[in-house]
Design a protein around this motif. Structure first.
Motif, short mmCIF file in Angstrom:
data_model
loop_
_atom_site.label_atom_id
_atom_site.label_comp_id
_atom_site.label_asym_id
_atom_site.label_seq_id
_atom_site.Cartn_x
_atom_site.Cartn_y
_atom_site.Cartn_z
N TYR A 238 -37.13 -7.92 -5.35
CA TYR A 238 -36.11 -8.20 -6.18
C TYR A 238 -35.07 -6.96 -5.82
N ALA A 239 -33.76 -7.08 -5.77
CA ALA A 239 -32.81 -6.13 -5.30
C ALA A 239 -32.17 -5.92 -6.42
N ALA A 240 -32.29 -4.67 -6.95
CA ALA A 240 -31.74 -4.19 -8.14
C ALA A 240 -30.55 -3.36 -8.00
N ALA A 241 -29.45 -3.47 -8.85
CA ALA A 241 -28.48 -2.78 -8.98
C ALA A 241 -29.05 -1.27 -9.38
N ASP A 252 -44.25 -5.00 -4.68
CA ASP A 252 -45.16 -4.36 -3.59
C ASP A 252 -43.94 -3.40 -2.92
N LEU A 253 -42.73 -3.75 -3.26
CA LEU A 253 -41.76 -2.61 -2.67
C LEU A 253 -40.51 -2.61 -3.73
N VAL A 254 -39.86 -1.39 -3.47
CA VAL A 254 -38.82 -1.17 -4.32
C VAL A 254 -37.71 -1.49 -3.71
N GLY A 255 -36.78 -2.38 -4.32
CA GLY A 255 -35.45 -2.96 -3.67
C GLY A 255 -34.40 -2.48 -4.41
N VAL A 256 -33.20 -2.20 -3.69
CA VAL A 256 -31.95 -1.73 -4.46
C VAL A 256 -30.86 -1.92 -3.62
N ASP A 257 -29.79 -2.38 -4.27
CA ASP A 257 -28.32 -2.55 -3.62
C ASP A 257 -27.82 -1.19 -3.75
N TYR A 258 -27.51 -0.45 -2.51
CA TYR A 258 -27.19 1.09 -2.66
C TYR A 258 -25.78 1.32 -2.32
N TYR A 259 -24.87 1.55 -3.23
CA TYR A 259 -23.55 1.81 -2.84
C TYR A 259 -23.08 3.07 -3.35
N GLY A 260 -24.03 3.95 -3.36
CA GLY A 260 -23.83 5.63 -4.06
C GLY A 260 -22.68 6.21 -2.96
N PHE A 261 -22.14 7.13 -3.37
CA PHE A 261 -21.33 8.05 -2.49
C PHE A 261 -21.46 9.70 -3.08
N PHE A 262 -21.86 10.41 -2.30
CA PHE A 262 -21.79 12.02 -2.46
C PHE A 262 -21.12 12.66 -1.42
N ARG A 263 -20.68 13.69 -1.42
CA ARG A 263 -19.96 14.55 -0.62
C ARG A 263 -21.07 15.41 0.37
N HIS A 264 -22.13 15.45 -0.23
CA HIS A 264 -23.31 16.42 0.21
C HIS A 264 -24.66 15.66 0.74
N ARG A 265 -25.09 15.63 1.88
CA ARG A 265 -26.27 14.98 2.31
C ARG A 265 -27.48 15.20 0.93
N ASP A 266 -27.61 16.41 0.72
CA ASP A 266 -28.74 16.72 -0.21
C ASP A 266 -28.66 15.84 -1.44
N LYS A 280 -44.05 3.45 -3.53
CA LYS A 280 -44.07 2.21 -2.83
C LYS A 280 -43.02 2.35 -1.53
N PRO A 281 -43.08 1.37 -0.48
CA PRO A 281 -42.08 1.46 0.27
C PRO A 281 -40.53 1.16 -0.72
N VAL A 282 -39.63 1.71 -0.07
CA VAL A 282 -38.20 1.37 -0.57
C VAL A 282 -37.31 0.64 0.50
N ALA A 283 -36.99 -0.30 0.09
CA ALA A 283 -36.03 -1.24 0.97
C ALA A 283 -34.66 -1.25 0.29
N VAL A 284 -33.54 -0.58 0.92
CA VAL A 284 -32.04 -0.73 0.68
C VAL A 284 -31.74 -2.22 1.10
N MET A 285 -31.50 -3.05 0.06
CA MET A 285 -31.10 -4.50 0.52
C MET A 285 -29.87 -4.65 0.75
N GLU A 286 -28.90 -3.71 0.31
CA GLU A 286 -27.38 -4.00 0.66
C GLU A 286 -27.08 -2.48 0.80
N PHE A 287 -26.18 -1.96 1.74
CA PHE A 287 -25.35 -0.66 1.45
C PHE A 287 -24.00 -1.02 2.39
#
Length: 410
Positions: A238-241, A252-266, A280-287
């Protein structure tokens, strides 16, 4: 993260000499600690041996102990003061100044890595960065031994080793540590938890893990655990918002559609930690992001710069096309995913044929509102067939990602 590293470095520079003297013979009274170091050494030698890095080596006492066990050991520490003490005390061994967040070590160069209480100044949510680095520098089949204080809290030290300090010490549940290691592609093979001795306040944990042999790391994608690999083909995904609350125990893995924005890496690391905490393994299904200045800040709503009430649809006023902005965002977040040891990341999207690029008509250049890496260019000649005159051209983001992936194929 930089301010925390600066405070840690300054604290250990201050206490280096007294710290070294206080702990000089500590291992002599700790049979369980020596047993785990011995098991680690045997595993490294059974795998054929090779370089072993003591990461966060301090004054080099454990580095020297590993050398005495027959390992080709050297030390790396954030504190120049500690490294100076280590070099004086063990001139026959090599010690370098460096940070575990960005090790100056080639991919797959180490047969073993030791993190002997060196992660205790790192918050839980930032451990994936370190564990991703450990995975990167270990050769397939290489071993990691990590020691930590057991608990689930932060303790601030204002004074220790006879000096005033500014130092946070974090205690971790061993099962959480093992889960984060597993998410970074390091499979736990042994764990020991012992009670505190007379000079300690909490139980102590030791986790021995291994980078599985025979698996090669693709760009940004360390291998997942043996268990996940064996069952993934049959498991639901599953790819979660980003705002969804999902019971990841079903997957078995954590799936996410990731469109976050931050100005600093941390800030990205802290935001993504909510997904790595499940062990669990994390899969970014979309970015990805669209192709205009300011698109990263709009995230998944970047497409909403098109006025579809107009015929034909047109780009809203004030939007300036920028392939560079798109390329910079994609490479920046991919490097974060990679540093955290995420399982995979998939850029959205390759091409959007119904959003053509019209370089001579910016108002109707719908590719500006496209997330694609390739632009569909309209260049039809009068009288040409409807399907003729279209072709794809890579954007700057295509080339930028290609360069980033190519680094792992050399």
């Amino acid at each position: 993260m930089d301010s925390r590293l600066d405070a840690t470095r300054a604290s250990y520079d201050t206490v280096a000499d007294d710290y070294a003297e206080l702990l000089r013979t500590e291992l002599a009274d700790k049979p369980f600690d020596r047993a785990m170091l011995g098991a680690f050494a045997e595993k490294v030698k059974d795998g054929g041996g090779g370089p072993v890095a003591d990461l966060g080596c301090g004054p080099g006492r454990v580095t020297a102990y590993l050398d005495g066990l027959g390992l080709d050991a050297y030390g790396i520490d954030l504190s120049p003061g500690m490294v100076a003490v280590a070099r004086r005390g063990h001139p026959e061994l090599r010690f370098e100044v460096g940070s575990m967040t960005a090790l100056d070590v080639a991919d797959g160069a180490l047969a073993g890595a030791l993190a002997w209480y060196s992660t205790v100044h790192t918050p839980m949510e930032e451990l994936p960065v370190l564990f991703g680095e450990f995975h990167r520098v270990l050769a397939p089949g290489g071993h990691l031994l990590l020691a930590c204080k057991v608990g689930d809290e932060r303790v601030h030290l204002n004074h220790a080793y006879g000096h005033d300090l500014d130092l946070d010490v974090h205690r971790f549940p061993p099962e959480r540590v093992a889960g984060l290691l597993r998410a970074a592609g390091l499979v736990e093979i042994a764990r020991l938890v012992r009670e505190a001795d007379a000079r300690e306040n909490t139980p102590q944990a030791f986790v021995l893990a291994r980078r599985p042999p025979g698996w090669r790391k693709a760009a940004g994608a360390p291998p997942m655990s043996t268990r996940a690999t064996r069952h993934l083909v049959y498991a639901p995904r599953y790819a979660a918002a980003q705002d969804e609350d999902v019971d990841w125990g079903l997957f078995d893995l954590v799936g996410v559609d990731y469109y976050g924005f931050f100005r600093h890496r941390d800030a990205y690391v802290r935001d993504l930690a909510r997904y790595t905490r499940f062990g669990k393994p994390v899969a970014v299904m979309e970015f990805g992001c669209c192709t205009f200045a300011g698109a990263p800040e709009r995230g998944g709503m970047g497409w909403d710069v098109v006025d579809y009430a107009k015929e034909p649809p047109e780009i809203k006023a004030g939007i300036v096309r920028s392939e560079r902005a798109q390329a910079a965002y994609l490479t920046d977040v991919l490097s974060v995913f990679e540093s955290m040891g995420l399982y995979s990341a998939m850029a959205y999207t390759f091409v959007t044929p119904d959003a053509p690029h019209r370089p001579r008509d910016p108002r109707h250049d719908l590719d500006t509102a496209s997330y694609s890496l390739v632009k569909a260019v309209e260049d039809r000649r009068p009288g040409a067939p409807e399907a003729a005159g279209w072709h794809g051209e890579p954007k700057e983001s295509f080339h930028a990602l290609a360069r980033q992936y190519a680094r792992h194929c050399r």
